[in-house]
Design an enzyme around this catalytic site. Structure first.
Site, PDB file in Angstrom:
ATOM      1  N   MET A  33       0.833  -1.200   0.000  1.00 32.44           N
ATOM      2  CA  MET A  33       0.000   0.000   0.000  1.00 32.44           C
ATOM      3  C   MET A  33       0.869   1.252   0.000  1.00 32.44           C
ATOM      4  O   MET A  33       0.398   2.342   0.357  1.00 32.44           O
ATOM      5  CB  MET A  33      -0.936   0.001   1.211  1.00 32.44           C
ATOM      6  CG  MET A  33      -1.892  -1.190   1.196  1.00 32.44           C
ATOM      7  SD  MET A  33      -3.392  -0.902   2.145  1.00 32.44           S
ATOM      8  CE  MET A  33      -2.718  -0.598   3.753  1.00 32.44           C
ATOM      9  N   GLY A  34       2.139   1.101  -0.384  1.00 31.81           N
ATOM     10  CA  GLY A  34       3.015   2.271  -0.464  1.00 31.81           C
ATOM     11  C   GLY A  34       3.494   2.704   0.916  1.00 31.81           C
ATOM     12  O   GLY A  34       3.437   1.924   1.871  1.00 31.81           O
ATOM     13  N   HIS A  37       8.967   1.133   3.387  1.00 31.48           N
ATOM     14  CA  HIS A  37      10.042   1.158   4.380  1.00 31.48           C
ATOM     15  C   HIS A  37      10.896  -0.092   4.176  1.00 31.48           C
ATOM     16  O   HIS A  37      10.666  -0.879   3.246  1.00 31.48           O
ATOM     17  CB  HIS A  37       9.453   1.230   5.789  1.00 31.48           C
ATOM     18  CG  HIS A  37       8.401   0.203   6.064  1.00 31.48           C
ATOM     19  ND1 HIS A  37       8.654  -1.156   6.058  1.00 31.48           N
ATOM     20  CD2 HIS A  37       7.067   0.320   6.318  1.00 31.48           C
ATOM     21  CE1 HIS A  37       7.556  -1.818   6.326  1.00 31.48           C
ATOM     22  NE2 HIS A  37       6.563  -0.949   6.469  1.00 31.48           N
ATOM     23  N   ALA A  38      11.853  -0.285   5.097  1.00 27.18           N
ATOM     24  CA  ALA A  38      12.812  -1.385   4.929  1.00 27.18           C
ATOM     25  C   ALA A  38      12.133  -2.757   4.870  1.00 27.18           C
ATOM     26  O   ALA A  38      12.655  -3.677   4.229  1.00 27.18           O
ATOM     27  CB  ALA A  38      13.822  -1.352   6.080  1.00 27.18           C
ATOM     28  N   GLY A  39      10.987  -2.909   5.524  1.00 27.53           N
ATOM     29  CA  GLY A  39      10.272  -4.195   5.491  1.00 27.53           C
ATOM     30  C   GLY A  39       9.795  -4.520   4.082  1.00 27.53           C
ATOM     31  O   GLY A  39       9.980  -5.642   3.584  1.00 27.53           O
ATOM     32  N   HIS A  40       9.174  -3.532   3.431  1.00 28.83           N
ATOM     33  CA  HIS A  40       8.734  -3.734   2.045  1.00 28.83           C
ATOM     34  C   HIS A  40       9.925  -4.043   1.142  1.00 28.83           C
ATOM     35  O   HIS A  40       9.864  -4.918   0.277  1.00 28.83           O
ATOM     36  CB  HIS A  40       8.067  -2.473   1.501  1.00 28.83           C
ATOM     37  CG  HIS A  40       6.812  -2.058   2.218  1.00 28.83           C
ATOM     38  ND1 HIS A  40       6.732  -0.898   2.939  1.00 28.83           N
ATOM     39  CD2 HIS A  40       5.600  -2.629   2.298  1.00 28.83           C
ATOM     40  CE1 HIS A  40       5.509  -0.765   3.440  1.00 28.83           C
ATOM     41  NE2 HIS A  40       4.795  -1.803   3.064  1.00 28.83           N
ATOM     42  N   GLN A  64     -10.372  -2.696   2.044  1.00 28.82           N
ATOM     43  CA  GLN A  64      -9.918  -3.289   3.297  1.00 28.82           C
ATOM     44  C   GLN A  64      -9.933  -2.312   4.471  1.00 28.82           C
ATOM     45  O   GLN A  64      -9.511  -2.651   5.565  1.00 28.82           O
ATOM     46  CB  GLN A  64      -8.529  -3.921   3.136  1.00 28.82           C
ATOM     47  CG  GLN A  64      -7.386  -2.953   2.963  1.00 28.82           C
ATOM     48  CD  GLN A  64      -6.117  -3.684   2.538  1.00 28.82           C
ATOM     49  OE1 GLN A  64      -6.025  -4.235   1.447  1.00 28.82           O
ATOM     50  NE2 GLN A  64      -5.119  -3.704   3.424  1.00 28.82           N
ATOM     51  N   GLY A 150       4.783 -10.320   4.314  1.00 32.85           N
ATOM     52  CA  GLY A 150       5.527 -10.221   5.572  1.00 32.85           C
ATOM     53  C   GLY A 150       4.827 -10.958   6.705  1.00 32.85           C
ATOM     54  O   GLY A 150       3.608 -10.836   6.870  1.00 32.85           O
ATOM     55  N   LYS A 152       5.002 -10.040   9.551  1.00 30.12           N
ATOM     56  CA  LYS A 152       4.482  -8.942  10.379  1.00 30.12           C
ATOM     57  C   LYS A 152       2.963  -8.985  10.424  1.00 30.12           C
ATOM     58  O   LYS A 152       2.357  -8.785  11.468  1.00 30.12           O
ATOM     59  CB  LYS A 152       4.983  -7.621   9.778  1.00 30.12           C
ATOM     60  CG  LYS A 152       4.213  -6.387  10.121  1.00 30.12           C
ATOM     61  CD  LYS A 152       4.729  -5.787  11.394  1.00 30.12           C
ATOM     62  CE  LYS A 152       4.115  -4.445  11.727  1.00 30.12           C
ATOM     63  NZ  LYS A 152       2.761  -4.230  11.294  1.00 30.12           N
TER      64      LYS A 152
HETATM   65  P1  AMP Z   1       1.392  -2.959   3.458  1.00 26.64           P
HETATM   66  O1  AMP Z   1       1.960  -1.922   2.572  1.00 26.64           O
HETATM   67  O2  AMP Z   1       1.307  -2.543   4.892  1.00 26.64           O
HETATM   68  O3  AMP Z   1       0.107  -3.546   2.927  1.00 26.64           O
HETATM   69  O4  AMP Z   1       2.436  -4.153   3.456  1.00 26.64           O
HETATM   70  C1  AMP Z   1       2.812  -4.780   2.261  1.00 26.64           C
HETATM   71  C2  AMP Z   1       3.572  -6.030   2.573  1.00 26.64           C
HETATM   72  O5  AMP Z   1       4.725  -5.701   3.344  1.00 26.64           O
HETATM   73  C3  AMP Z   1       2.754  -7.024   3.429  1.00 26.64           C
HETATM   74  O6  AMP Z   1       3.012  -8.332   2.990  1.00 26.64           O
HETATM   75  C4  AMP Z   1       3.302  -6.788   4.801  1.00 26.64           C
HETATM   76  O7  AMP Z   1       3.170  -7.902   5.652  1.00 26.64           O
HETATM   77  C5  AMP Z   1       4.759  -6.513   4.487  1.00 26.64           C
HETATM   78  N1  AMP Z   1       5.409  -5.839   5.608  1.00 26.64           N
HETATM   79  C6  AMP Z   1       4.966  -4.752   6.274  1.00 26.64           C
HETATM   80  N2  AMP Z   1       5.810  -4.427   7.280  1.00 26.64           N
HETATM   81  C7  AMP Z   1       6.807  -5.343   7.239  1.00 26.64           C
HETATM   82  C8  AMP Z   1       7.986  -5.563   8.018  1.00 26.64           C
HETATM   83  N3  AMP Z   1       8.304  -4.766   9.046  1.00 26.64           N
HETATM   84  N4  AMP Z   1       8.782  -6.606   7.686  1.00 26.64           N
HETATM   85  C9  AMP Z   1       8.471  -7.414   6.653  1.00 26.64           C
HETATM   86  N5  AMP Z   1       7.380  -7.263   5.878  1.00 26.64           N
HETATM   87  C10 AMP Z   1       6.556  -6.246   6.173  1.00 26.64           C
END
Ligand code: AMP
Length: 282
Positions: A33-34, A37-40, A64, A150, A152
């Site tokens: 969803m943009g 960060h480092a997780g993405h 959602q 993730g 997460k």
């Molecule tokens: P979102 O943009 O929040 O919908 O997240 C997109 C993807 O990034 C999803 O699969 C999340 O689970 C993953 N994600 C978000 N935060 C983290 C993180 N800290 N470490 C690893 N993956 C993450």
């Protein structure tokens, strides 16, 4: 492939993927969803490493979000996101628009039962319908070989894996471990809502989960003991929505005594909800 293609519609995406894929077999896909960060980026780098072509999407999916939630306030940082995706080696990125993904007449939703019970499903009753529907749609559009999610968002991983199995979708789901800030706080787009004081308190969630993991490894198996320990580590202004041990496959609630799985927590600090989890067994 030279440079990253940025597309803004389903029609453009089809053409861009055709060019990017050519005769190449494998496509790794990271839906987001943009507000990256480092997780993405860790997901993108893994997708890049394991596939010949790497694609991502940025779409703040209205389906959602409940009416009371932060859809309009959700952070949007397109320029920075594109720079990060490009640097990580993404070949094709879709910037999704509601009018394009959900045109007039759109009538299909995907409901995954059981896995959506409890956890986020109980707190946000229409959330996973929105997630499953958009992910099914994106899988249809990208036709990925592998898709990266993730841990997460543990329940989301379980929901997507269940949907893929139940609907015989030909994509491999690759769950990736949570990326954290140096002080242990799980990276999240919503962390930017925390003020300085809250940000300083937030890492106690991870410390609490680590303490519970140590307790498990020392032989403790009573659910109440984990719960007591985690709560004792949380700063007093946290409001815990739920704290449970859940199975990695089907998100089933662990029996007591606890035999393994992940300890999952959702807690509010002011107006920000923080989610985290940690596997108990080594
Ligand atoms: P979102 O943009 O929040 O919908 O997240 C997109 C993807 O990034 C999803 O699969 C999340 O689970 C993953 N994600 C978000 N935060 C983290 C993180 N800290 N470490 C690893 N993956 C993450």
């Amino acid at each position: 492939m030279l440079g990253m293609r940025v597309v803004r519609s389903e029609a453009e995406l089809g053409a861009a993927l055709k060019t990017a894929r050519g005769a190449r077999e494998s496509l790794g896909f990271v839906p987001t969803m943009g507000a990256l960060h480092a997780g993405h980026i860790a997901l993108v780098e893994r997708a890049r490493g394991e596939n010949e072509v790497c694609a991502a999407s940025i779409f703040v999916n209205p389906l959602q979000f409940a009416p009371s939630e932060d859809l309009s306030a959700y952070p949007r940082t397109e320029e920075a996101d594109l720079a990060l995706l490009s640097a990580a080696g993404t070949d094709v990125v879709l910037i999704g628009r509601s009018e394009d993904l959900y045109p007039p007449g759109f009538a299909t939703t995907v409901d995954v039962a059981r896995v959506t019970e409890g956890g986020e499903g109980a707190q946000r009753p229409t959330h996973f319908r929105g997630v499953a529907t958009v992910v099914a749609k994106l899988f249809g559009m990208f036709q990925p070989t592998r898709a990266y999610f993730g841990w997460k968002d543990m329940q989301q991983c379980c929901v997507i894996k269940r949907m893929v199995r139940d609907l015989s979708l030909s994509v491999t789901i690759v769950p990736c471990e949570t990326v954290r800030e140096a002080d242990g706080l799980a990276c999240s787009s919503r962390n930017r809502y925390l003020d300085r004081e809250q940000r300083a308190k937030a890492p106690c969630i991870h410390r609490a989960l680590c303490a519970a993991r140590e307790l498990f490894r020392a032989g403790e198996r009573r659910h109440a003991a984990f719960e007591r320990l985690v709560r004792s580590h949380l700063e007093p202004d946290f409001v815990v929505d739920y704290l449970e041990v859940r199975d990695e496959e089907d998100f089933a609630r662990s029996a007591d005594p606890v035999t393994g799985g992940r300890l999952v927590i959702a807690a509010r600090l002011g107006r920000t909800r923080l989610l985290d989890n940690l596997p108990l067994a080594p």
